[in-house]
Design an enzyme around this catalytic site. Structure first.
Site, PDB file in Angstrom:
ATOM      1  N   ASN A   9      42.981  48.615  37.767  1.00  0.00           N
ATOM      2  CA  ASN A   9      42.933  47.957  39.028  1.00  0.00           C
ATOM      3  C   ASN A   9      43.986  47.425  39.146  1.00  0.00           C
ATOM      4  O   ASN A   9      44.950  47.611  38.340  1.00  0.00           O
ATOM      5  CB  ASN A   9      42.849  46.668  38.097  1.00  0.00           C
ATOM      6  CG  ASN A   9      42.951  44.686  38.613  1.00  0.00           C
ATOM      7  OD1 ASN A   9      44.027  45.305  38.641  1.00  0.00           O
ATOM      8  ND2 ASN A   9      41.734  44.038  38.662  1.00  0.00           N
ATOM      9  N   HIS A  12      47.999  44.291  39.837  1.00  0.00           N
ATOM     10  CA  HIS A  12      49.254  43.921  39.171  1.00  0.00           C
ATOM     11  C   HIS A  12      50.387  44.229  39.806  1.00  0.00           C
ATOM     12  O   HIS A  12      52.084  43.939  39.699  1.00  0.00           O
ATOM     13  CB  HIS A  12      49.477  43.455  37.628  1.00  0.00           C
ATOM     14  CG  HIS A  12      48.796  42.758  36.777  1.00  0.00           C
ATOM     15  ND1 HIS A  12      49.649  41.824  36.152  1.00  0.00           N
ATOM     16  CD2 HIS A  12      47.872  42.929  36.161  1.00  0.00           C
ATOM     17  CE1 HIS A  12      48.479  41.152  36.286  1.00  0.00           C
ATOM     18  NE2 HIS A  12      47.675  42.182  35.707  1.00  0.00           N
ATOM     19  N   HIS A  45      41.571  42.516  43.068  1.00  0.00           N
ATOM     20  CA  HIS A  45      40.443  41.191  43.407  1.00  0.00           C
ATOM     21  C   HIS A  45      41.274  40.499  44.040  1.00  0.00           C
ATOM     22  O   HIS A  45      42.222  40.379  44.375  1.00  0.00           O
ATOM     23  CB  HIS A  45      40.887  40.679  42.006  1.00  0.00           C
ATOM     24  CG  HIS A  45      39.734  38.570  41.863  1.00  0.00           C
ATOM     25  ND1 HIS A  45      40.447  38.506  40.463  1.00  0.00           N
ATOM     26  CD2 HIS A  45      39.960  38.023  42.317  1.00  0.00           C
ATOM     27  CE1 HIS A  45      39.135  36.933  40.367  1.00  0.00           C
ATOM     28  NE2 HIS A  45      39.150  36.621  41.935  1.00  0.00           N
ATOM     29  N   ARG A  47      41.683  37.070  45.407  1.00  0.00           N
ATOM     30  CA  ARG A  47      41.363  35.826  44.709  1.00  0.00           C
ATOM     31  C   ARG A  47      41.500  34.593  46.476  1.00  0.00           C
ATOM     32  O   ARG A  47      42.629  35.115  47.221  1.00  0.00           O
ATOM     33  CB  ARG A  47      42.602  35.302  43.954  1.00  0.00           C
ATOM     34  CG  ARG A  47      42.296  35.744  42.540  1.00  0.00           C
ATOM     35  CD  ARG A  47      43.841  35.653  41.328  1.00  0.00           C
ATOM     36  NE  ARG A  47      42.794  34.122  41.649  1.00  0.00           N
ATOM     37  CZ  ARG A  47      42.723  33.562  39.561  1.00  0.00           C
ATOM     38  NH1 ARG A  47      41.837  35.164  39.355  1.00  0.00           N
ATOM     39  NH2 ARG A  47      42.198  32.965  39.312  1.00  0.00           N
ATOM     40  N   ARG A  51      47.053  35.242  45.604  1.00  0.00           N
ATOM     41  CA  ARG A  51      48.392  34.949  44.804  1.00  0.00           C
ATOM     42  C   ARG A  51      48.922  36.505  44.415  1.00  0.00           C
ATOM     43  O   ARG A  51      50.102  37.099  43.948  1.00  0.00           O
ATOM     44  CB  ARG A  51      47.907  34.406  43.244  1.00  0.00           C
ATOM     45  CG  ARG A  51      47.368  35.271  42.217  1.00  0.00           C
ATOM     46  CD  ARG A  51      47.674  34.507  40.824  1.00  0.00           C
ATOM     47  NE  ARG A  51      46.431  33.837  41.294  1.00  0.00           N
ATOM     48  CZ  ARG A  51      46.038  33.104  39.396  1.00  0.00           C
ATOM     49  NH1 ARG A  51      46.301  33.879  38.676  1.00  0.00           N
ATOM     50  NH2 ARG A  51      45.652  31.754  39.655  1.00  0.00           N
ATOM     51  N   GLU A  72      36.488  42.612  43.254  1.00  0.00           N
ATOM     52  CA  GLU A  72      36.389  42.117  43.090  1.00  0.00           C
ATOM     53  C   GLU A  72      35.986  40.110  43.318  1.00  0.00           C
ATOM     54  O   GLU A  72      37.225  40.239  44.208  1.00  0.00           O
ATOM     55  CB  GLU A  72      37.131  41.293  41.620  1.00  0.00           C
ATOM     56  CG  GLU A  72      37.055  41.982  40.247  1.00  0.00           C
ATOM     57  CD  GLU A  72      38.299  42.138  39.029  1.00  0.00           C
ATOM     58  OE1 GLU A  72      38.661  40.862  39.710  1.00  0.00           O
ATOM     59  OE2 GLU A  72      37.786  43.205  38.462  1.00  0.00           O
ATOM     60  N   THR A 103      41.716  36.014  34.851  1.00  0.00           N
ATOM     61  CA  THR A 103      39.721  35.774  34.436  1.00  0.00           C
ATOM     62  C   THR A 103      39.213  35.288  33.419  1.00  0.00           C
ATOM     63  O   THR A 103      39.354  36.541  32.266  1.00  0.00           O
ATOM     64  CB  THR A 103      39.148  37.068  35.087  1.00  0.00           C
ATOM     65  OG1 THR A 103      39.770  37.146  36.348  1.00  0.00           O
ATOM     66  CG2 THR A 103      37.346  36.672  35.306  1.00  0.00           C
ATOM     67  N   GLU A 154      29.597  44.093  34.801  1.00  0.00           N
ATOM     68  CA  GLU A 154      30.265  44.542  33.382  1.00  0.00           C
ATOM     69  C   GLU A 154      31.216  42.966  32.801  1.00  0.00           C
ATOM     70  O   GLU A 154      30.956  41.773  32.562  1.00  0.00           O
ATOM     71  CB  GLU A 154      32.175  44.434  34.178  1.00  0.00           C
ATOM     72  CG  GLU A 154      33.450  44.716  33.802  1.00  0.00           C
ATOM     73  CD  GLU A 154      34.952  44.339  34.929  1.00  0.00           C
ATOM     74  OE1 GLU A 154      34.260  44.813  36.046  1.00  0.00           O
ATOM     75  OE2 GLU A 154      35.427  44.048  34.243  1.00  0.00           O
ATOM     76  N   HIS A 193      38.641  44.690  31.025  1.00  0.00           N
ATOM     77  CA  HIS A 193      39.022  42.953  30.611  1.00  0.00           C
ATOM     78  C   HIS A 193      40.206  43.014  28.492  1.00  0.00           C
ATOM     79  O   HIS A 193      39.315  43.078  27.752  1.00  0.00           O
ATOM     80  CB  HIS A 193      39.234  41.583  30.267  1.00  0.00           C
ATOM     81  CG  HIS A 193      40.289  39.973  31.052  1.00  0.00           C
ATOM     82  ND1 HIS A 193      40.362  39.811  30.640  1.00  0.00           N
ATOM     83  CD2 HIS A 193      39.854  40.069  32.061  1.00  0.00           C
ATOM     84  CE1 HIS A 193      41.478  39.271  30.887  1.00  0.00           C
ATOM     85  NE2 HIS A 193      41.259  39.192  32.034  1.00  0.00           N
TER      86      HIS A 193
HETATM   87  N1  PXP Z   1      37.912  43.726  34.983  1.00  0.00           N
HETATM   88  C1  PXP Z   1      37.516  42.272  35.533  1.00  0.00           C
HETATM   89  C2  PXP Z   1      36.473  41.038  35.738  1.00  0.00           C
HETATM   90  C3  PXP Z   1      38.755  41.441  35.408  1.00  0.00           C
HETATM   91  O1  PXP Z   1      39.163  39.936  36.134  1.00  0.00           O
HETATM   92  C4  PXP Z   1      40.323  41.774  34.808  1.00  0.00           C
HETATM   93  C5  PXP Z   1      41.579  41.699  34.840  1.00  0.00           C
HETATM   94  O2  PXP Z   1      41.776  41.148  36.652  1.00  0.00           O
HETATM   95  C6  PXP Z   1      39.768  43.615  34.610  1.00  0.00           C
HETATM   96  C7  PXP Z   1      38.528  43.736  34.637  1.00  0.00           C
HETATM   97  C8  PXP Z   1      41.117  44.117  33.890  1.00  0.00           C
HETATM   98  O3  PXP Z   1      41.352  43.255  32.834  1.00  0.00           O
HETATM   99  P1  PXP Z   1      42.822  43.973  32.131  1.00  0.00           P
HETATM  100  O4  PXP Z   1      44.201  44.002  33.098  1.00  0.00           O
HETATM  101  O5  PXP Z   1      43.356  43.303  31.389  1.00  0.00           O
HETATM  102  O6  PXP Z   1      43.192  45.459  32.199  1.00  0.00           O
END
Ligand code: PXP
Length: 241
Positions: A9, A12, A45, A47, A51, A72, A103, A154, A193
């Protein structure tokens, strides 16, 4: 047994860019480096409040990502329509609240069923092969996800990641039971997550049949010190070993 795929992902990276209203660091460049480091796919994602990832990023990611693209999204009409135009390999439906930092919690599939019954067929009709629902490791939610027509779930690993000791083992047992149920129902099994370099081994050892993990924050955070490609290689070593 097939090995677990690592999807990364990159939200960030966009958060950092947007903090200075700059054009860099570019999440599109980040996606390429992730692929060079061994990622099996890229996750973002989009949004409603934009953001981090924005519409330009989505367009360019679709054009440049060579691996699996995971979009996402919430069930908001505007975002569903963008997702149907983009046609990612995977669409992961997640809950979204404007005030949250990230999330929080899985989708309440039972409560959202009417809207999901509209959205899931539209995603398939658009040509998206895989539709996942992001859910807590809860039997009723997983059964509801299968019943609603998703072909993957997931599992939300946040409680596991945030706990220690006996609590952590209990959350892991819940995830393992949920994973077994998902597979028995014919669903592909994804998880994510809060997974990181320290908790991944414990997590994976406790989880039967994991098809895919989605990891973001830990990798981007490590990249600040060691570079993105190296951070991806370090995680790929754990996930694919
Ligand atoms: N899966 C989903 C559905 C998420 O919303 C996120 C966070 O954006 C992640 C995985 C990844 O989580 P992390 O950034 O804590 O690795």
């Amino acid at each position: 047994m097939t090995r677990t795929r690592l999807l990364i992902n990159i939200d960030h990276v966009a958060t950092l860019r947007n903090a200075r209203k700059e054009t860099f660091p570019d999440p599109v460049h980040a996606a390429t480096l992730c692929e060079l480091g061994g990622a099996d796919g890229i996750v973002f994602h989009l949004r409603e409040d934009r953001r981090h990832i924005n519409d330009r990023d989505v367009r360019l990611l679709r054009q440049t990502v060579r691996s699996k693209l995971d979009f996402e999204l919430s069930t908001a009409e505007e975002i569903v329509s963008i997702c149907c135009d983009v046609v990612p390999e995977l669409a992961t439906l997640v809950p979204e609240r404007r005030e949250e930092i990230t999330t929080e919690g899985g989708l309440d599939v039972l409560a959202s069923r009417r809207r999901l019954d509209e959205v899931i067929p539209r995603l398939y009709d658009a040509g998206i092969a895989e539709v996942a629902l992001f859910v807590d490791p809860d039997e009723a939610q997983i059964r509801a996800a299968a019943d609603a027509g998703a072909n993957a779930v997931e599992l939300h690993t946040g409680d596991f990641a945030n706990s220690r000791g006996g609590d952590r083992q209990a959350y892991l047992a819940r995830l393992a039971a949920a994973g077994t149920l998902a597979r028995d129902l014919g669903l592909a099994l994804h998880a994510g997550h809060g997974l990181d370099y320290d908790n991944y081994d414990t997590f994976h050892d406790g989880m039967p049949h994991l098809d895919e993990v989605s990891i973001g924050f830990a990798i981007v955070a490590r990249a600040v010190f060691v570079g993105l490609e190296q951070a991806v290689r370090d995680m790929a070593f754990l996930v694919k070993a």
